[in-house]
Design a protein around this motif. Structure first.
Motif, short mmCIF file in Angstrom:
data_model
loop_
_atom_site.label_atom_id
_atom_site.label_comp_id
_atom_site.label_asym_id
_atom_site.label_seq_id
_atom_site.Cartn_x
_atom_site.Cartn_y
_atom_site.Cartn_z
N VAL A 176 30.73 -18.34 -34.62
CA VAL A 176 31.19 -19.60 -35.42
C VAL A 176 32.62 -19.81 -34.77
O VAL A 176 33.44 -18.85 -34.74
N GLU A 177 33.06 -20.90 -34.70
CA GLU A 177 34.46 -21.42 -34.17
C GLU A 177 34.55 -22.79 -34.65
O GLU A 177 33.88 -23.70 -34.82
N ALA A 178 36.08 -22.87 -35.04
CA ALA A 178 36.36 -24.30 -35.50
C ALA A 178 36.47 -25.04 -34.19
O ALA A 178 36.84 -24.54 -33.07
N PHE A 179 36.28 -26.40 -34.38
CA PHE A 179 36.30 -27.48 -33.36
C PHE A 179 36.90 -28.74 -33.84
O PHE A 179 36.82 -29.12 -34.96
N SER A 180 37.90 -29.19 -32.76
CA SER A 180 38.11 -30.77 -33.24
C SER A 180 38.20 -31.36 -31.89
O SER A 180 39.02 -31.11 -31.07
N SER A 181 37.61 -32.55 -32.02
CA SER A 181 37.51 -33.41 -30.69
C SER A 181 38.92 -33.96 -30.68
O SER A 181 39.07 -34.15 -29.54
N LEU A 182 39.48 -34.34 -31.80
CA LEU A 182 40.76 -35.17 -31.51
C LEU A 182 42.01 -34.31 -31.08
O LEU A 182 42.77 -34.59 -30.33
N LYS A 183 41.93 -32.85 -31.67
CA LYS A 183 42.91 -32.02 -31.08
C LYS A 183 42.84 -31.23 -30.23
O LYS A 183 43.61 -30.31 -29.58
N GLY A 184 41.53 -30.98 -29.94
CA GLY A 184 41.09 -30.14 -28.62
C GLY A 184 41.12 -28.78 -29.22
O GLY A 184 40.87 -27.87 -28.34
N ILE A 185 40.90 -28.45 -30.63
CA ILE A 185 40.54 -26.97 -31.07
C ILE A 185 39.46 -26.71 -30.76
O ILE A 185 38.40 -27.40 -30.80
N GLY A 186 39.20 -25.43 -30.19
CA GLY A 186 37.94 -24.88 -29.73
C GLY A 186 37.50 -25.14 -28.41
O GLY A 186 36.37 -24.55 -28.05
N VAL A 187 37.95 -26.07 -28.02
CA VAL A 187 37.44 -26.59 -26.37
C VAL A 187 37.23 -25.48 -25.52
O VAL A 187 35.92 -25.35 -24.94
N ASP A 188 38.26 -24.56 -25.41
CA ASP A 188 38.02 -23.45 -24.37
C ASP A 188 37.09 -22.67 -24.55
O ASP A 188 36.36 -22.00 -23.94
N GLN A 189 36.71 -22.16 -26.05
CA GLN A 189 35.95 -21.35 -26.52
C GLN A 189 34.44 -21.84 -26.19
O GLN A 189 33.43 -21.16 -25.94
N VAL A 190 34.31 -23.04 -26.28
CA VAL A 190 33.07 -23.76 -26.09
C VAL A 190 32.45 -23.76 -24.85
O VAL A 190 31.32 -23.29 -24.24
N ARG A 191 33.47 -23.86 -23.98
CA ARG A 191 33.20 -24.02 -22.38
C ARG A 191 33.08 -22.49 -22.06
O ARG A 191 32.12 -22.21 -21.04
N ARG A 192 33.57 -21.59 -22.60
CA ARG A 192 33.42 -20.26 -22.36
C ARG A 192 31.89 -19.68 -22.45
O ARG A 192 31.24 -18.94 -21.91
N LYS A 193 31.47 -20.13 -23.58
CA LYS A 193 30.27 -19.72 -24.34
C LYS A 193 29.17 -20.53 -23.42
O LYS A 193 28.17 -20.15 -23.10
N LEU A 194 29.40 -21.83 -23.06
CA LEU A 194 28.38 -22.62 -22.31
C LEU A 194 28.31 -21.92 -20.86
O LEU A 194 27.18 -21.92 -20.30
N ASP A 195 29.34 -21.45 -20.47
CA ASP A 195 29.49 -20.67 -18.90
C ASP A 195 28.44 -19.30 -19.10
O ASP A 195 27.71 -19.15 -18.24
N GLU A 196 28.76 -18.71 -20.06
CA GLU A 196 27.96 -17.63 -20.47
C GLU A 196 26.44 -17.88 -20.35
O GLU A 196 25.59 -16.97 -19.90
N TRP A 197 26.02 -18.83 -21.04
CA TRP A 197 24.63 -19.25 -21.28
C TRP A 197 24.18 -19.65 -19.90
O TRP A 197 22.79 -19.33 -19.64
N TYR A 198 24.79 -20.35 -19.12
CA TYR A 198 24.20 -21.03 -17.84
C TYR A 198 24.29 -19.96 -16.72
O TYR A 198 23.85 -20.14 -15.62
N ALA A 199 25.11 -18.72 -17.19
CA ALA A 199 25.21 -17.57 -16.10
C ALA A 199 24.10 -17.12 -15.21
O ALA A 199 23.90 -17.06 -14.00
N PRO A 200 22.98 -16.92 -16.11
CA PRO A 200 21.79 -16.38 -15.36
C PRO A 200 21.34 -17.42 -14.40
O PRO A 200 20.66 -17.13 -13.42
#
Length: 222
Positions: A176-200
């Motif tokens: 669970v992460e906080a996110f804001s498209s307007l302020k950019g909150i949580g963007v880096d966390q989401v990208r890291r999680k996507l990287d993890e899922w795409y890694a295999p």
């Protein structure tokens, strides 16, 4: 270890009314799901730094199709039709729900689910049903509490902690992460999680490329 992906290169591939109109079921897909007007399109635009990648609207239910975007070859993002009380005819709503259900149950390259919900009104029944379905299918889930800028820092942190504690009851892999498209909150966390899922998939491609290189570099026969 793979380098972080450059999400700014993400491009639109296709819109499909159902899975039969999607490209071949290969690679890795990460799906974004949420109630109508939860901010899926805005989140995708912010994650990719592209204002017009995913169409946004203040009218709930704008996303009527399964929209596919390619980050790089073999790694795709999926914007799913919103669920909940969209202001659309019942017949159309049922059609969207069928397409959504088919995708979630039958698309084998789906490897992660991002569930977006307004931080002020989280974990509605349909949100919980979506998470339960993912866990039953052994899918990891990233819950994004969107519009986090609407709360002050203290209230935001308290809400995140509350939903994290609540998520333990699902018994699966839920972050669970906080996110804001307007302020950019949580963007880096989401990208890291996507990287993890795409890694295999990226590792699979790397191994295949190495194998091909070995084939082309065989020593010549005497």
């Amino acid at each position: 270890m793979n380098q972080p992906l450059n999400y700014r290169n993400t491009s639109f591939i296709t819109s499909a009314p159902d899975i039969r109109h999607l490209p071949q079921d290969i690679g890795v897909e990460i799906a974004f799901a949420g109630r109508s007007n939860a901010g899926k399109s805005s989140a995708l635009n912010r994650l990719t730094d592209q204002k017009g990648l995913a169409r946004t609207s203040k009218t709930p239910g704008r996303t009527q199709l399964i929209n596919m975007f390619e980050v790089i070859s073999g790694c795709n993002l999926i914007d799913l039709p919103g669920y909940g009380f969209a202001q659309v005819p019942l017949e159309l709503k049922l059609k969207w729900q069928k397409a959504l259900g088919e995708y979630l149950q039958r698309r084998e390259c789906l490897q992660g689910l991002v569930v977006l919900m307004d931080i002020r009104h989280p974990m509605k029944d349909l949100d919980q049903q979506m998470i339960n379905w993912a866990i039953e299918s052994s899918l990891p889930v990233l819950v994004l509490l969107t519009k986090a800028d609407k709360l002050k820092s203290g209230a935001r942190k308290a809400q995140v902690l509350k939903i994290r504690e609540m998520s333990k009851e699902f018994g699966g892999n839920v972050q669970v992460e906080a996110f804001s498209s307007l302020k950019g909150i949580g963007v880096d966390q989401v990208r890291r999680k996507l990287d993890e899922w795409y890694a295999p998939e990226l590792e699979r491609q790397r191994v295949l490329a190495a194998d091909d290189s070995d084939v082309f570099n065989l020593p010549s026969a005497e």
